[in-house]
Design a protein around this motif. Sequence first.
Motif, PDB file in Angstrom:
ATOM      1  N   GLY B 153      54.810  85.034  75.455  1.00 44.74           N
ATOM      2  CA  GLY B 153      53.229  85.080  75.634  1.00 44.74           C
ATOM      3  C   GLY B 153      52.689  84.340  74.505  1.00 44.74           C
ATOM      4  N   ASN B 154      53.165  84.677  73.278  1.00 44.01           N
ATOM      5  CA  ASN B 154      52.464  84.102  72.145  1.00 44.01           C
ATOM      6  C   ASN B 154      52.531  82.742  72.091  1.00 44.01           C
ATOM      7  OD1 ASN B 154      53.772  86.687  69.576  1.00 44.01           O
ATOM      8  ND2 ASN B 154      52.226  86.832  70.942  1.00 44.01           N
ATOM      9  N   VAL B 155      53.663  82.082  72.608  1.00 46.83           N
ATOM     10  CA  VAL B 155      53.834  80.786  72.701  1.00 46.83           C
ATOM     11  C   VAL B 155      52.863  80.106  73.679  1.00 46.83           C
ATOM     12  CG1 VAL B 155      55.494  78.767  73.429  1.00 46.83           C
ATOM     13  CG2 VAL B 155      56.290  80.616  71.928  1.00 46.83           C
ATOM     14  N   ALA B 156      52.641  80.778  74.584  1.00 44.75           N
ATOM     15  CA  ALA B 156      51.821  80.302  75.727  1.00 44.75           C
ATOM     16  C   ALA B 156      50.376  80.211  75.325  1.00 44.75           C
ATOM     17  CB  ALA B 156      51.799  81.248  76.945  1.00 44.75           C
ATOM     18  N   GLU B 157      50.148  81.165  74.643  1.00 44.68           N
ATOM     19  CA  GLU B 157      48.327  81.501  74.281  1.00 44.68           C
ATOM     20  C   GLU B 157      48.305  80.760  72.770  1.00 44.68           C
ATOM     21  OE1 GLU B 157      46.335  82.421  76.204  1.00 44.68           O
ATOM     22  OE2 GLU B 157      48.033  82.717  77.895  1.00 44.68           O
ATOM     23  N   ASN B 158      49.519  80.364  72.160  1.00 51.05           N
ATOM     24  CA  ASN B 158      49.301  79.873  70.771  1.00 51.05           C
ATOM     25  C   ASN B 158      48.547  81.101  69.792  1.00 51.05           C
ATOM     26  OD1 ASN B 158      49.523  78.460  68.287  1.00 51.05           O
ATOM     27  ND2 ASN B 158      47.890  76.947  68.909  1.00 51.05           N
ATOM     28  N   SER B 159      49.322  82.077  69.662  1.00 45.46           N
ATOM     29  CA  SER B 159      48.527  83.351  69.184  1.00 45.46           C
ATOM     30  C   SER B 159      48.438  83.297  67.776  1.00 45.46           C
ATOM     31  CB  SER B 159      49.325  84.712  69.647  1.00 45.46           C
ATOM     32  OG  SER B 159      49.441  84.794  71.103  1.00 45.46           O
ATOM     33  N   LEU B 197      61.031  64.303  65.765  1.00 50.70           N
ATOM     34  CA  LEU B 197      60.722  62.591  65.640  1.00 50.70           C
ATOM     35  C   LEU B 197      60.395  62.640  67.264  1.00 50.70           C
ATOM     36  CD1 LEU B 197      63.643  61.376  63.644  1.00 50.70           C
ATOM     37  CD2 LEU B 197      61.178  61.226  63.127  1.00 50.70           C
ATOM     38  N   GLY B 198      59.434  61.518  67.473  1.00 51.69           N
ATOM     39  CA  GLY B 198      59.122  61.090  68.855  1.00 51.69           C
ATOM     40  C   GLY B 198      57.755  61.903  69.020  1.00 51.69           C
ATOM     41  N   TYR B 199      57.095  61.852  70.410  1.00 50.50           N
ATOM     42  CA  TYR B 199      55.980  62.501  70.842  1.00 50.50           C
ATOM     43  C   TYR B 199      55.912  64.010  70.606  1.00 50.50           C
ATOM     44  CZ  TYR B 199      54.369  58.376  73.493  1.00 50.50           C
ATOM     45  OH  TYR B 199      53.834  57.167  73.798  1.00 50.50           O
ATOM     46  N   ASP B 200      54.965  64.621  70.029  1.00 48.25           N
ATOM     47  CA  ASP B 200      55.123  65.895  69.826  1.00 48.25           C
ATOM     48  C   ASP B 200      54.721  66.926  71.168  1.00 48.25           C
ATOM     49  OD1 ASP B 200      55.157  68.282  68.712  1.00 48.25           O
ATOM     50  OD2 ASP B 200      53.564  67.981  66.956  1.00 48.25           O
ATOM     51  N   LEU B 201      55.902  66.952  71.684  1.00 49.02           N
ATOM     52  CA  LEU B 201      55.692  67.804  73.135  1.00 49.02           C
ATOM     53  C   LEU B 201      55.562  68.993  73.057  1.00 49.02           C
ATOM     54  CD1 LEU B 201      58.216  65.931  75.269  1.00 49.02           C
ATOM     55  CD2 LEU B 201      55.970  65.182  75.052  1.00 49.02           C
ATOM     56  N   LEU B 202      56.396  69.639  71.777  1.00 51.32           N
ATOM     57  CA  LEU B 202      56.184  70.932  71.624  1.00 51.32           C
ATOM     58  C   LEU B 202      54.779  71.736  71.297  1.00 51.32           C
ATOM     59  CD1 LEU B 202      58.255  73.105  70.966  1.00 51.32           C
ATOM     60  CD2 LEU B 202      58.551  72.640  68.604  1.00 51.32           C
ATOM     61  N   SER B 203      54.047  70.775  70.751  1.00 55.89           N
ATOM     62  CA  SER B 203      52.607  71.236  70.578  1.00 55.89           C
ATOM     63  C   SER B 203      51.904  71.204  71.567  1.00 55.89           C
ATOM     64  CB  SER B 203      52.012  70.110  69.470  1.00 55.89           C
ATOM     65  OG  SER B 203      52.577  70.171  68.015  1.00 55.89           O
ATOM     66  N   LEU B 204      52.221  70.463  72.653  1.00 54.98           N
ATOM     67  CA  LEU B 204      51.421  70.804  73.988  1.00 54.98           C
ATOM     68  C   LEU B 204      51.958  71.899  74.604  1.00 54.98           C
ATOM     69  CD1 LEU B 204      52.129  67.036  75.168  1.00 54.98           C
ATOM     70  CD2 LEU B 204      49.685  67.993  74.295  1.00 54.98           C
ATOM     71  N   VAL B 205      53.382  72.306  74.474  1.00 53.92           N
ATOM     72  CA  VAL B 205      53.678  73.305  75.045  1.00 53.92           C
ATOM     73  C   VAL B 205      53.336  74.735  74.556  1.00 53.92           C
ATOM     74  CG1 VAL B 205      55.750  74.798  75.706  1.00 53.92           C
ATOM     75  CG2 VAL B 205      55.963  72.522  76.019  1.00 53.92           C
TER      76      VAL B 205
END
Lengths: 436, 495
Positions: B153-159, B197-205
């Motif tokens: 939940g923390n990851v989903a909400e960027n708590s 490296l590469g597009y920062d997809l993690l920051s989108l998730v």
Amino acid sequence: MSHIAELSRMVSNFHVPGSGGTDSSVPEFGFSPEVILYPETVEEISRVLGFASQKGIRVFPFAGGTKLSLGSPVRAAGAALSLKRLDKLLFHEPSDMVSTVQCGMEVREFQNAVGRENQLFPVDPPGLSSGATVGGLVSTNLCGPMSTRYGTCRELVLGVRAVRADGEIINLGGKVVKNVAGYDIPKLMTGSLGTLCVLVEATFRLYPRQPFSRTLVLGFDDHVSCSRAARAILAADVVPTCFEILDERLSSEFSVAPGAKRSILLRFDSFEEAVVEQIKQVREITSGKPASFVEMGDEDSRELWDSAREFPFSSAASFSSKLTLPVTASIEILSDIESDPALSGVTVRSLARPARGVALVSVSGEGEEAVIAAGFLENLADSLGGRIMFSDVRCELREKVKAWGDFGDALFLMKNIKRRFDPGNILPGEKIFDAD
Amino acid sequence: MDTQAVKRTGRWKSRIASELVGILGAGAVISAEDELIAYESDGLTGYRVKPLFVVLPSTAEEVSQVVGLCNREKIPFVPRGAGTGLSGGALPSREGIVISLSRMNRILEVDIPNRVVVVEPGVVNISVTDAVSAEGFYYAPDPSSQIVCTIGGNVAENSGGVHCLKYGVTTNHVLGVEMVLPDGAVVMLGGPSPESLGYDLLSLVVGSEGLLGIVTKVFLRIIKKPQMVKTLLASFERIEDAGASVSAIISSGVIPAGMEIMDNLSINAVETTVGAGYPRDAGAILLVELDGPGAEVTAQVPAVSRILRENGAIEIKLAADENERQLFWKGRKSAFAAMGKISPGYYVQDGVIPRSSLARVLGEIGELGRRYGLRVANVFHAGDGNLHPLVLYDPEVEGESEKAEELSGEILRVCVDVGGSITGEHGVGFDKKRFLSLMFSEQEIDTMNLVRCAFDEEGLCNPGKVFPTPRTCVEPGMGKHGSHNHAPKGMGELF
């Protein structure tokens, strides 16, 4: 009228290469654009991209042009789009420690501007003293020694204004340090090498400048004692701003610890008493291990930190590389590289930034030997659970040394993103997707 | 898939149920009406939807198979952690499946030398710190619900939490995730390395509010516990002076671990309930927590005290020991619950403003309260400008809850007017999607939809959230910007 001529009429200024008249700031693109556009407003950029996407003209955005060697080479683009004339500081509210700046502004100039309010934009990328711009910084996500404490500009970017490939002007993120409204697209833009949108403005959080600074240089006779000291520093109650490990060659070339097998560079910034106490702690936890221990003031250490910041771009090597690794691997990798026979035919320089899990390695050597070294480094990164990026690859090696290692599972999602943002591949996607 | 869900037949429903049981086992599929009630809402109980089924997978493979089934049958699915969210992000979809990650609650790896802990999404936030505390480490993001809320939940909400100003929010502490994409594929983004490296997809998730897929494993960065922690409690006659102190402290070069302001109404609510030792007659209190190397904190305490006095603090208390420090924080952390004791109902808002606008915004909130005839208590993370105004109301009084909700919405308008945000840590979810347009244009929201479409073309993953109006994923080149087909020859192979 040709499409390129029409495009040129949409901006305040343009330059046709080879048409006489000089523009000293035109960098080596590695391809030959028909025109270089110098827009002065965001609306001009919007018109350019809107038209270019309709007509299928590729547009290559750039600003300072100091790091065009990052990523794979661009094959062709009809127009190069300079952000250099969008170079204003738009907003700085000292009590919020937030500032918005246009992408053509030089990082150094931006730092000076916020520095007048005793604030700090804590990113020190290579190219800082040779014209690196804010736009280039965000696009490349390059950083320097200060990333140990402050992270890369990914941790600092709060919002961006950008022009989409279809010409739409968008503002994403915001101007406050905490904000979870919508996807964090500003971070997606960070490090995307201009392949998704043309960035025109960025908003950053700033930090306060610290009143007192000291640098330490620890020289070691062997790598084992250096590794032990590095681990002890990581585990100690100290908060260095910068923390780097240099191999033997760099220790000597940066004239920090000539003759040392390894050296550790540390910088502390805080109140004076806090800096003094942390230095004392480093002395205690490493006691007996370093062969030399030198303490320097701010002025005396400037050249040293300039060298560390510019590495590996400063070295006239066959190629440079950045490895992103788990923390402990980045400490040990210097020895892995040094001792491996695969690298015996080339000259290697390496620097580790352990708190970031980063190793920077430059290799100088002839043809096949350099290629073997590149392959070795790629496998090494892979075996340690990390990734690798090559840059500044000498022309004749580019066929064999590709800019990017394996992106793993992320590759198809990255392609999906690119396809959604820029279906016509107007902004040269081969910078990242170096398809053959 | 945001449109009215199709009506399913009873036979279809029992076939899906038996397929789910086939994948997960009977003990992991909930379909009884009375058992589904617990999953009708998350922490925002005003919205309720009964799902078709709730499933409780134990592995990424099971999640993948359930998602695969949902794709085949076009069933919307909603991931759920502990259900403590305050924006309706885990509100079920009508005729949809809730995928609860509560059984995936193992800590998989503790790697102290590399400063990484690998967990499943159902692990409770505080358990991460508990697992590394003995070694002198902790996990920094500390939302108020940290003893129950989960990492997924923390990851989903960027708590966030109370220590964000110095240490950042969840996105600054997640190094990698394994996730099941909305089509059922399992992918790994990032990993144990601090940089990527590469597009920062993690920051989108991180912060995607469950719209981009279901995270099944998380690589978390842990950091060393500070050598010293000192907490100051300053009281002020005027809340504006407390606000001015916050800016002055940061400008002086000190970044406290946390700075929290509570107004008089909140102080009294807390004193009535837990007795934290706050001065009841103060207009506001400011809690300042300093941490770091001992010598640094020792030097900061007098410097900060001086700034507090210069800005009008009438009393400054330094917590004498750990017990007193905990007591100071107990008051702050129980502020929301305390409101429940002095008012039969309250509405928690979450907005962000630039610190420099604090005085103006507090004035406007006060004015709004008077206009609506409702009391508003102010509790906030002052360092990062994250306000949590609590609008007090009586649900028994006809029309008052609607008035409270309206007032709460007005506060968000004020936040946006001064350049702030409609949410700092609770998310947009279902509740605030109507406010997204206050901050972003249609084109900007379309741009966010490009991201969603890159991950979820079918739109089955947590539909009806975040986006104010339903958006589909038209293939590039076929939509209104349809002239993209002119890609130069030889470039198409990139895709």
